[in-house]
Write an enzyme that holds these catalytic residues in place. Sequence first.
Site, mmCIF file in Angstrom:
data_model
loop_
_atom_site.group_PDB
_atom_site.id
_atom_site.type_symbol
_atom_site.label_atom_id
_atom_site.label_comp_id
_atom_site.label_asym_id
_atom_site.label_seq_id
_atom_site.Cartn_x
_atom_site.Cartn_y
_atom_site.Cartn_z
ATOM 1 C CG ASP A 8 28.685 44.683 24.005
ATOM 2 O OD1 ASP A 8 29.841 45.144 23.880
ATOM 3 O OD2 ASP A 8 27.938 44.973 24.963
ATOM 4 C CB CYS A 65 30.538 43.586 26.911
ATOM 5 S SG CYS A 65 30.477 43.115 28.639
ATOM 6 C CB THR A 67 30.995 46.456 32.858
ATOM 7 O OG1 THR A 67 30.104 45.371 32.570
ATOM 8 C CG2 THR A 67 30.231 47.764 32.916
ATOM 9 C CG HIS A 98 45.780 31.921 41.678
ATOM 10 N ND1 HIS A 98 45.857 32.824 42.709
ATOM 11 C CD2 HIS A 98 47.055 31.489 41.457
ATOM 12 C CE1 HIS A 98 47.125 32.939 43.107
ATOM 13 N NE2 HIS A 98 47.870 32.144 42.354
ATOM 14 C CG HIS A 133 46.028 27.820 42.717
ATOM 15 N ND1 HIS A 133 45.371 28.776 43.450
ATOM 16 C CD2 HIS A 133 47.358 28.035 42.909
ATOM 17 C CE1 HIS A 133 46.253 29.557 44.055
ATOM 18 N NE2 HIS A 133 47.477 29.116 43.733
HETATM 19 C C1 RB5 Z 1 26.321 48.106 26.568
HETATM 20 O O1 RB5 Z 1 25.859 49.413 26.642
HETATM 21 C C2 RB5 Z 1 26.757 47.594 27.918
HETATM 22 O O2 RB5 Z 1 25.668 47.459 28.773
HETATM 23 C C3 RB5 Z 1 27.480 46.286 27.771
HETATM 24 O O3 RB5 Z 1 28.566 46.450 26.924
HETATM 25 C C4 RB5 Z 1 28.070 45.673 29.030
HETATM 26 O O4 RB5 Z 1 28.748 46.612 29.791
HETATM 27 C C5 RB5 Z 1 27.165 44.854 29.810
HETATM 28 O O5 RB5 Z 1 27.559 44.176 30.763
#
Ligand code: RB5
Length: 145
Positions: A8, A65, A67, A98, A133
């Site tokens: 993203d 993305c 997180t 694993h 595994h």
């Molecule tokens: C975008 O702001 C953020 O929410 C996205 O990149 C991600 O972390 C979502 O899981």
Amino acid sequence: MIIGICSDHAGVDYKARLFAFLKKKGYTVIDYGTDTPESVDYPDFAHQLARAIESGQVETGVALCGTGNGMAITLNHHPSIRAGLAWNKDIGRLIKEHNHANVLVLPARFISYRTALKTLNAWLEARPEGGRHERRVSKIPVSTH
Ligand code: RB5
């Protein structure tokens, strides 16, 4: 090996750099977007990458993305995808050895680019381990137990 890559807006900068890195290493890489820092919805890109793996267009994938969790959660709704979230080289290696992860997910807002690169290299170089595994991975699909 043909690798698909997607992100993203939060991962678009690292994606562009990892795309160039993978090409330089000799991989064929297909980019499923996004292409700009404009805000987008991560599932739109995660589903595209998952479908490309399901159809055989690419063998494996890298997703980014903020997180990493939005990509991982979405990708893992696809039965043939095992997306592993990794934030250092040891976890990058272990999700392949694993968990037989066929997609590496990176949390772009929480690791340096250098760490992203090291994590990617460790995941690429690792091989899935058999034995216990393999047994555990075979128990992941809901329909088998
Ligand atoms: C975008 O702001 C953020 O929410 C996205 O990149 C991600 O972390 C979502 O899981």
